[in-house]
Design a protein around this motif. Sequence first.
Motif, mmCIF file in Angstrom:
data_model
loop_
_atom_site.group_PDB
_atom_site.id
_atom_site.type_symbol
_atom_site.label_atom_id
_atom_site.label_comp_id
_atom_site.label_asym_id
_atom_site.label_seq_id
_atom_site.Cartn_x
_atom_site.Cartn_y
_atom_site.Cartn_z
ATOM 1 N N GLN A 126 82.675 98.511 57.038
ATOM 2 C CA GLN A 126 82.951 99.209 55.782
ATOM 3 C C GLN A 126 84.158 98.608 55.063
ATOM 4 O O GLN A 126 85.016 99.315 54.540
ATOM 5 N N GLY A 127 84.220 97.277 55.051
ATOM 6 C CA GLY A 127 85.277 96.569 54.347
ATOM 7 C C GLY A 127 86.624 96.554 55.036
ATOM 8 O O GLY A 127 87.594 96.035 54.487
ATOM 9 N N ARG A 128 86.706 97.108 56.241
ATOM 10 C CA ARG A 128 87.972 97.142 56.986
ATOM 11 C C ARG A 128 87.878 96.240 58.212
ATOM 12 O O ARG A 128 86.838 96.137 58.837
ATOM 13 N N ARG A 129 88.990 95.605 58.564
ATOM 14 C CA ARG A 129 89.051 94.687 59.704
ATOM 15 C C ARG A 129 89.389 95.436 60.989
ATOM 16 O O ARG A 129 90.210 96.352 60.982
ATOM 17 N N TYR A 130 88.742 95.013 62.078
ATOM 18 C CA TYR A 130 88.941 95.629 63.398
ATOM 19 C C TYR A 130 89.157 94.558 64.449
ATOM 20 O O TYR A 130 88.590 93.470 64.375
ATOM 21 N N ARG A 131 89.949 94.911 65.451
ATOM 22 C CA ARG A 131 90.045 94.123 66.688
ATOM 23 C C ARG A 131 89.149 94.847 67.689
ATOM 24 O O ARG A 131 89.336 96.030 67.982
ATOM 25 N N ILE A 132 88.163 94.126 68.220
ATOM 26 C CA ILE A 132 87.134 94.722 69.076
ATOM 27 C C ILE A 132 87.236 94.118 70.470
ATOM 28 O O ILE A 132 87.409 92.905 70.615
ATOM 29 N N GLN A 174 79.593 99.717 80.535
ATOM 30 C CA GLN A 174 80.233 98.891 79.531
ATOM 31 C C GLN A 174 81.114 99.773 78.653
ATOM 32 O O GLN A 174 80.829 100.955 78.457
ATOM 33 N N LYS A 175 82.174 99.170 78.131
ATOM 34 C CA LYS A 175 83.113 99.901 77.272
ATOM 35 C C LYS A 175 83.363 99.069 76.023
ATOM 36 O O LYS A 175 83.502 97.849 76.103
ATOM 37 N N LEU A 176 83.420 99.746 74.888
ATOM 38 C CA LEU A 176 83.797 99.095 73.641
ATOM 39 C C LEU A 176 84.933 99.885 73.016
ATOM 40 O O LEU A 176 84.886 101.114 72.958
ATOM 41 N N GLU A 177 85.967 99.150 72.607
ATOM 42 C CA GLU A 177 87.079 99.725 71.870
ATOM 43 C C GLU A 177 87.270 98.887 70.615
ATOM 44 O O GLU A 177 87.184 97.659 70.670
ATOM 45 N N ALA A 178 87.513 99.567 69.496
ATOM 46 C CA ALA A 178 87.759 98.873 68.233
ATOM 47 C C ALA A 178 88.919 99.566 67.537
ATOM 48 O O ALA A 178 88.906 100.780 67.350
ATOM 49 N N GLU A 179 89.918 98.782 67.174
ATOM 50 C CA GLU A 179 91.103 99.309 66.519
ATOM 51 C C GLU A 179 91.203 98.701 65.129
ATOM 52 O O GLU A 179 91.172 97.472 64.971
ATOM 53 N N GLU A 180 91.297 99.561 64.112
ATOM 54 C CA GLU A 180 91.431 99.081 62.739
ATOM 55 C C GLU A 180 92.774 98.390 62.574
ATOM 56 O O GLU A 180 93.820 98.940 62.937
ATOM 57 N N LEU A 181 92.748 97.180 62.034
ATOM 58 C CA LEU A 181 93.982 96.436 61.796
ATOM 59 C C LEU A 181 94.619 96.944 60.502
ATOM 60 O O LEU A 181 93.983 96.962 59.457
ATOM 61 N N GLY A 182 95.856 97.391 60.589
ATOM 62 C CA GLY A 182 96.557 97.912 59.425
ATOM 63 C C GLY A 182 96.119 99.308 59.025
ATOM 64 O O GLY A 182 96.415 99.771 57.931
#
Length: 86
Positions: free
Chosen positions: A22-28, A39-47
Amino acid sequence: MTPGFVETFDSLPTGGYGGTYQGRRYRITKTQMAAGRSQKLEAEELGGADYISFNLYRLASGQALLKPCEMPEAKVVDFVLGVIVD
């Protein structure tokens, strides 16, 4: 789960990488445990403040069990189906 969720999740690479949702950057980060049965997935929005976290368990029956971490299942499904990996 939404049809296509597991297939889309499986197509995401294992390890750490960047993505856009949605136009936002993530570290996945996607990790595997128990020989891939968990399995595990984590995603943190940058900024930003958004955060996605869930576990996916592969049952002996062949089914997958999705367990979001303190967030609605719909948020997790939407993220996985909509994220674009860089």
